[in-house]
Write a protein that holds these residues in place. Structure first.
Motif, PDB file in Angstrom:
ATOM      1  N   VAL A   1      35.655  49.604  16.683  1.00 32.14           N
ATOM      2  CA  VAL A   1      35.074  50.811  17.247  1.00 32.14           C
ATOM      3  C   VAL A   1      34.760  51.785  16.128  1.00 32.14           C
ATOM      4  N   ARG A   2      33.548  52.307  16.142  1.00 30.04           N
ATOM      5  CA  ARG A   2      33.143  53.228  15.080  1.00 30.04           C
ATOM      6  C   ARG A   2      32.562  54.487  15.700  1.00 30.04           C
ATOM      7  N   ASP A   3      32.977  55.616  15.151  1.00 28.83           N
ATOM      8  CA  ASP A   3      32.459  56.906  15.599  1.00 28.83           C
ATOM      9  C   ASP A   3      31.116  57.141  14.929  1.00 28.83           C
ATOM     10  N   GLU A   4      30.103  57.477  15.724  1.00 26.18           N
ATOM     11  CA  GLU A   4      28.768  57.710  15.172  1.00 26.18           C
ATOM     12  C   GLU A   4      28.736  58.901  14.219  1.00 26.18           C
ATOM     13  N   ASP A   5      29.760  59.790  14.309  1.00 25.30           N
ATOM     14  CA  ASP A   5      29.765  60.966  13.448  1.00 25.30           C
ATOM     15  C   ASP A   5      30.287  60.659  12.052  1.00 25.30           C
ATOM     16  N   ASP A   6      30.901  59.449  11.873  1.00 23.09           N
ATOM     17  CA  ASP A   6      31.419  59.093  10.558  1.00 23.09           C
ATOM     18  C   ASP A   6      30.277  58.927   9.570  1.00 23.09           C
ATOM     19  N   CYS A   7      30.415  59.484   8.376  1.00 26.98           N
ATOM     20  CA  CYS A   7      29.380  59.319   7.366  1.00 26.98           C
ATOM     21  C   CYS A   7      29.982  59.570   6.002  1.00 26.98           C
ATOM     22  N   ASP A   8      29.311  59.111   4.969  1.00 31.04           N
ATOM     23  CA  ASP A   8      29.775  59.345   3.610  1.00 31.04           C
ATOM     24  C   ASP A   8      29.581  60.800   3.238  1.00 31.04           C
ATOM     25  N   GLU A   9      30.449  61.297   2.383  1.00 28.42           N
ATOM     26  CA  GLU A   9      30.358  62.697   1.988  1.00 28.42           C
ATOM     27  C   GLU A   9      29.049  63.005   1.286  1.00 28.42           C
TER      28      GLU A   9
ATOM     29  N   GLN B   1      38.136  62.186  32.907  1.00 31.64           N
ATOM     30  CA  GLN B   1      39.071  63.213  33.357  1.00 31.64           C
ATOM     31  C   GLN B   1      38.921  63.473  34.854  1.00 31.64           C
ATOM     32  N   ALA B   2      37.771  63.130  35.413  1.00 36.27           N
ATOM     33  CA  ALA B   2      37.540  63.324  36.850  1.00 36.27           C
ATOM     34  C   ALA B   2      37.983  62.122  37.673  1.00 36.27           C
ATOM     35  N   VAL B   3      37.998  60.950  37.048  1.00 33.53           N
ATOM     36  CA  VAL B   3      38.376  59.718  37.741  1.00 33.53           C
ATOM     37  C   VAL B   3      39.701  59.225  37.168  1.00 33.53           C
ATOM     38  N   HIS B   4      40.702  59.120  37.996  1.00 32.16           N
ATOM     39  CA  HIS B   4      42.012  58.647  37.559  1.00 32.16           C
ATOM     40  C   HIS B   4      42.070  57.132  37.760  1.00 32.16           C
ATOM     41  N   ALA B   5      41.850  56.389  36.678  1.00 34.26           N
ATOM     42  CA  ALA B   5      41.790  54.929  36.740  1.00 34.26           C
ATOM     43  C   ALA B   5      42.985  54.317  36.018  1.00 34.26           C
ATOM     44  N   GLU B   6      43.526  53.250  36.593  1.00 34.59           N
ATOM     45  CA  GLU B   6      44.628  52.548  35.950  1.00 34.59           C
ATOM     46  C   GLU B   6      44.143  51.641  34.830  1.00 34.59           C
ATOM     47  N   GLN B   7      42.947  51.097  34.979  1.00 38.22           N
ATOM     48  CA  GLN B   7      42.355  50.285  33.922  1.00 38.22           C
ATOM     49  C   GLN B   7      40.840  50.428  33.962  1.00 38.22           C
ATOM     50  N   VAL B   8      40.243  50.279  32.798  1.00 38.29           N
ATOM     51  CA  VAL B   8      38.805  50.503  32.629  1.00 38.29           C
ATOM     52  C   VAL B   8      38.177  49.260  32.016  1.00 38.29           C
ATOM     53  N   VAL B   9      37.050  48.832  32.593  1.00 30.81           N
ATOM     54  CA  VAL B   9      36.311  47.665  32.093  1.00 30.81           C
ATOM     55  C   VAL B   9      34.882  48.103  31.802  1.00 30.81           C
ATOM     56  N   LEU B  10      34.376  47.752  30.629  1.00 28.52           N
ATOM     57  CA  LEU B  10      33.001  48.061  30.266  1.00 28.52           C
ATOM     58  C   LEU B  10      32.228  46.763  30.079  1.00 28.52           C
ATOM     59  N   LEU B  11      31.093  46.652  30.742  1.00 32.47           N
ATOM     60  CA  LEU B  11      30.167  45.543  30.529  1.00 32.47           C
ATOM     61  C   LEU B  11      28.957  46.105  29.787  1.00 32.47           C
ATOM     62  N   ALA B  12      28.539  45.432  28.729  1.00 34.35           N
ATOM     63  CA  ALA B  12      27.464  45.973  27.893  1.00 34.35           C
ATOM     64  C   ALA B  12      26.669  44.839  27.265  1.00 34.35           C
ATOM     65  N   SER B  13      25.554  45.229  26.630  1.00 32.16           N
ATOM     66  CA  SER B  13      24.685  44.285  25.925  1.00 32.16           C
ATOM     67  C   SER B  13      24.616  44.658  24.450  1.00 32.16           C
ATOM     68  N   PHE B  14      24.448  43.657  23.608  1.00 34.01           N
ATOM     69  CA  PHE B  14      24.416  43.834  22.160  1.00 34.01           C
ATOM     70  C   PHE B  14      23.237  43.017  21.645  1.00 34.01           C
TER      71      PHE B  14
ATOM     72  N   ASN C   1      30.990  43.608  12.973  1.00 36.15           N
ATOM     73  CA  ASN C   1      30.308  44.190  14.124  1.00 36.15           C
ATOM     74  C   ASN C   1      31.184  45.260  14.768  1.00 36.15           C
ATOM     75  N   THR C   2      30.563  46.292  15.310  1.00 39.94           N
ATOM     76  CA  THR C   2      31.311  47.392  15.898  1.00 39.94           C
ATOM     77  C   THR C   2      30.706  47.819  17.234  1.00 39.94           C
ATOM     78  N   ILE C   3      31.541  48.383  18.068  1.00 38.80           N
ATOM     79  CA  ILE C   3      31.099  49.041  19.295  1.00 38.80           C
ATOM     80  C   ILE C   3      30.900  50.513  18.956  1.00 38.80           C
ATOM     81  N   VAL C   4      29.754  51.078  19.317  1.00 39.35           N
ATOM     82  CA  VAL C   4      29.438  52.449  18.910  1.00 39.35           C
ATOM     83  C   VAL C   4      29.019  53.276  20.118  1.00 39.35           C
ATOM     84  N   GLY C   5      28.785  54.549  19.875  1.00 44.12           N
ATOM     85  CA  GLY C   5      28.219  55.435  20.881  1.00 44.12           C
ATOM     86  C   GLY C   5      29.139  55.669  22.062  1.00 44.12           C
ATOM     87  N   CYS C   6      28.548  55.734  23.254  1.00 43.80           N
ATOM     88  CA  CYS C   6      29.279  56.076  24.463  1.00 43.80           C
ATOM     89  C   CYS C   6      30.363  55.044  24.785  1.00 43.80           C
ATOM     90  N   GLN C   7      30.068  53.780  24.545  1.00 48.32           N
ATOM     91  CA  GLN C   7      31.072  52.742  24.818  1.00 48.32           C
ATOM     92  C   GLN C   7      32.299  52.913  23.928  1.00 48.32           C
TER      93      GLN C   7
END
Length: 256
Positions: free
Chosen positions: A11-19, A120-133, A173-179
């Protein structure tokens, strides 16, 4: 199958960058809101929160799981104050499962705000994300390119490692952005979560991708929550999935 280092590799934060990089001030929406319908009630709770990002996952979640009963299952929208168009739609699949389909790509710089608003609005016990790469972004052994689409996962530390339906997403490879933002929120919020991503060699929706998503929901610990959709033979399931495939002009890109 070794577990990935969640923070460093997968997982990579899109805000990360070199100085030394030139930086441009990112656009961050002034407000992202979850607008619920009256039937949703004041508090949303579920055993499983399923997010569907990208054309294939949205087709799977909205056309196959929710189907024609969308109006009665509709709980609300995730709205961006800078753009009044709905970005994401929230449905109740069962009493225990909520489904959020995201046909519009959430800008990476808005990912943290978006994830916080929804989770914060949805109290979930577990979260699953399906995505495309997209395959052109996928770095791996060339032999894998002949077997696209393929399925990979990035779980948080609390997700059970037994009987995973696919290998971990290979470094670098990394997962980025909203995911990535959703996974990070779950990791630090002690919510069991995992992203399952299909690596696609072409845009659009095909039966193979839908079958891979089916494999995810038929695996432990999720199968009990989706038994209604998958209590059928392999042939019946394949027929049901083919029935929801859109025309080629619909969902023609990773994000419509």
């Amino acid at each position: 199958m070794a577990s990935p280092w969640f923070d460093d590799l997968a997982v990579r934060d899109e805000d990360d960058c070199d100085e030394d990089d030139d930086t441009v001030e990112a656009w961050i929406p002034s407000e992202i809101t979850l607008k619920l319908n009256a039937q949703a009630g004041s508090t949303l709770q579920c055993k499983v929160m399923l997010f569907c990002f990208g054309s294939a996952a949205v087709c799977f979640g909205e056309r196959f799981l929710i189907g024609e009963d969308k109006e009665s299952r509709d709980l609300g929208r995730v709205l961006d104050s800078e753009d009044s168009r709905s970005q994401s739609r929230l449905y109740r699949y069962t009493d225990e499962v909520l489904v959020c389909v995201c046909p519009k790509e959430v800008p990476p710089e808005a990912g943290n705000v978006w994830a916080k608003t929804v989770l914060q609005a949805v109290h979930a016990e577990q979260v699953v994300l399906l995505a495309s790469f997209a395959a052109m972004r996928f770095l791996s052994d060339d032999s894998l390119l002949d077997s696209m689409p393929i399925l990979r996962c990035v779980p948080t530390s609390l997700w059970p490692r037994d009987n995973l339906p696919c290998p971990f997403l290979e470094a670098p490879n990394t997962i980025v952005g909203c995911q990535a933002a959703v996974l990070t929120f779950c990791e630090f919020g002690s919510i069991r979560a995992s992203v399952f991503v299909t690596v696609e060699s072409r845009a659009g929706v095909d039966i193979e991708s839908l079958q891979l998503y089916s494999r995810v929901l038929c695996s432990t610990p999720l199968k009990a929550f989706f038994i209604k959709a998958f209590a059928k033979s392999d042939r019946e399931l394949s027929t049901a999935l083919r029935r929801v495939l859109p025309p080629p002009s619909v969902y023609s890109s990773m994000f419509s």
